[in-house]
Design a protein around this motif. Sequence first.
Motif, PDB file in Angstrom:
ATOM      1  N   ARG A   1       0.844  -1.215   0.000  1.00 56.41           N
ATOM      2  CA  ARG A   1       0.000   0.000   0.000  1.00 56.41           C
ATOM      3  C   ARG A   1       0.870   1.253   0.000  1.00 56.41           C
ATOM      4  O   ARG A   1       0.613   2.195  -0.753  1.00 56.41           O
ATOM      5  N   ALA A   2       1.880   1.275   0.853  1.00 57.91           N
ATOM      6  CA  ALA A   2       2.761   2.449   0.931  1.00 57.91           C
ATOM      7  C   ALA A   2       3.450   2.700  -0.403  1.00 57.91           C
ATOM      8  O   ALA A   2       3.548   3.847  -0.853  1.00 57.91           O
ATOM      9  N   ALA A   3       3.919   1.637  -1.044  1.00 58.56           N
ATOM     10  CA  ALA A   3       4.579   1.793  -2.344  1.00 58.56           C
ATOM     11  C   ALA A   3       3.612   2.365  -3.377  1.00 58.56           C
ATOM     12  O   ALA A   3       3.986   3.244  -4.167  1.00 58.56           O
ATOM     13  N   HIS A   4       2.374   1.891  -3.361  1.00 60.29           N
ATOM     14  CA  HIS A   4       1.368   2.413  -4.298  1.00 60.29           C
ATOM     15  C   HIS A   4       1.077   3.888  -4.016  1.00 60.29           C
ATOM     16  O   HIS A   4       0.985   4.695  -4.951  1.00 60.29           O
ATOM     17  N   VAL A   5       0.936   4.241  -2.747  1.00 57.37           N
ATOM     18  CA  VAL A   5       0.661   5.642  -2.384  1.00 57.37           C
ATOM     19  C   VAL A   5       1.825   6.530  -2.803  1.00 57.37           C
ATOM     20  O   VAL A   5       1.615   7.611  -3.390  1.00 57.37           O
ATOM     21  N   LEU A   6       3.027   6.117  -2.514  1.00 62.45           N
ATOM     22  CA  LEU A   6       4.207   6.924  -2.865  1.00 62.45           C
ATOM     23  C   LEU A   6       4.361   7.064  -4.376  1.00 62.45           C
ATOM     24  O   LEU A   6       4.703   8.143  -4.862  1.00 62.45           O
ATOM     25  N   THR A   7       4.080   6.000  -5.102  1.00 59.64           N
ATOM     26  CA  THR A   7       4.127   6.078  -6.564  1.00 59.64           C
ATOM     27  C   THR A   7       3.051   7.025  -7.073  1.00 59.64           C
ATOM     28  O   THR A   7       3.294   7.828  -7.983  1.00 59.64           O
ATOM     29  N   GLY A   8       1.863   6.963  -6.469  1.00 57.60           N
ATOM     30  CA  GLY A   8       0.781   7.880  -6.842  1.00 57.60           C
ATOM     31  C   GLY A   8       1.142   9.332  -6.556  1.00 57.60           C
ATOM     32  O   GLY A   8       0.886  10.221  -7.376  1.00 57.60           O
ATOM     33  N   LEU A   9       1.742   9.577  -5.394  1.00 55.22           N
ATOM     34  CA  LEU A   9       2.159  10.944  -5.052  1.00 55.22           C
ATOM     35  C   LEU A   9       3.211  11.446  -6.037  1.00 55.22           C
ATOM     36  O   LEU A   9       3.169  12.604  -6.477  1.00 55.22           O
ATOM     37  N   SER A  10       4.147  10.580  -6.376  1.00 54.98           N
ATOM     38  CA  SER A  10       5.169  10.947  -7.350  1.00 54.98           C
ATOM     39  C   SER A  10       4.532  11.269  -8.701  1.00 54.98           C
ATOM     40  O   SER A  10       4.914  12.246  -9.362  1.00 54.98           O
ATOM     41  N   ALA A  11       3.556  10.469  -9.094  1.00 54.58           N
ATOM     42  CA  ALA A  11       2.859  10.714 -10.366  1.00 54.58           C
ATOM     43  C   ALA A  11       2.105  12.038 -10.328  1.00 54.58           C
ATOM     44  O   ALA A  11       2.059  12.762 -11.333  1.00 54.58           O
ATOM     45  N   LEU A  12       1.530  12.382  -9.181  1.00 58.19           N
ATOM     46  CA  LEU A  12       0.831  13.674  -9.062  1.00 58.19           C
ATOM     47  C   LEU A  12       1.804  14.840  -9.236  1.00 58.19           C
ATOM     48  O   LEU A  12       1.424  15.895  -9.745  1.00 58.19           O
ATOM     49  N   GLY A  13       3.039  14.644  -8.809  1.00 58.56           N
ATOM     50  CA  GLY A  13       4.043  15.691  -8.976  1.00 58.56           C
ATOM     51  C   GLY A  13       4.335  16.001 -10.432  1.00 58.56           C
ATOM     52  O   GLY A  13       4.822  17.085 -10.763  1.00 58.56           O
ATOM     53  N   VAL A  14       4.011  15.075 -11.307  1.00 58.15           N
ATOM     54  CA  VAL A  14       4.242  15.288 -12.733  1.00 58.15           C
ATOM     55  C   VAL A  14       3.319  16.391 -13.279  1.00 58.15           C
ATOM     56  O   VAL A  14       3.684  17.097 -14.219  1.00 58.15           O
TER      57      VAL A  14
END
Length: 178
Positions: A104-117
């Motif tokens: 879950r944490a990896a998915h959330v962090l990847t999602g946050l990183s994607a939002l930064g795009v």
Amino acid sequence: MSDIYRAAERLMGMQDADWRRHANPLSVWTRFSCLPLLVLAIWARIWVGWWALALFVLACLWTWINPRLFPPPADFGSWASRATLGERVFLARDRHNIAAHHIRAAHVLTGLSALGVVPLVYGLIALEPFALLAGLVATILPKVWFCDRMVWIHAELTGTTPGTPLATPLLPPERTPI
């Protein structure tokens, strides 16, 4: 979202020897230069016009060659090496018993990183430096946190302590199919 990890892995075409080389801390730390170099190449269009395309190709080449450039480390125990080893384990999560909270944490962090795009792309299109820098930070910081999570996964599944020297790239045994 889980397919995004495998797609990125396929795009990079990483083999076992490449992963061992990428575990070199020099590879891990210089890897964080890839996105800023790609961004700089795109931004450079205002200075050098179409020559920015050549800079972009060079930045893409650096992104591909970086994990293959450095020799395998003599010690796989550093934080950076364990982040790489943990990422290998995470990418094979269907064959390992990774705790759900890590996934879950990896998915959330990847999602946050994607939002930064989003602000990053806006900054590149509108030539807005503040949005661009905010987007870079919002993209890179979750990736650093993701790497730290990978260290945690590696430590849990191998029963080792981060910072303890590792002569070989220790990976946990794969679970047996039922």
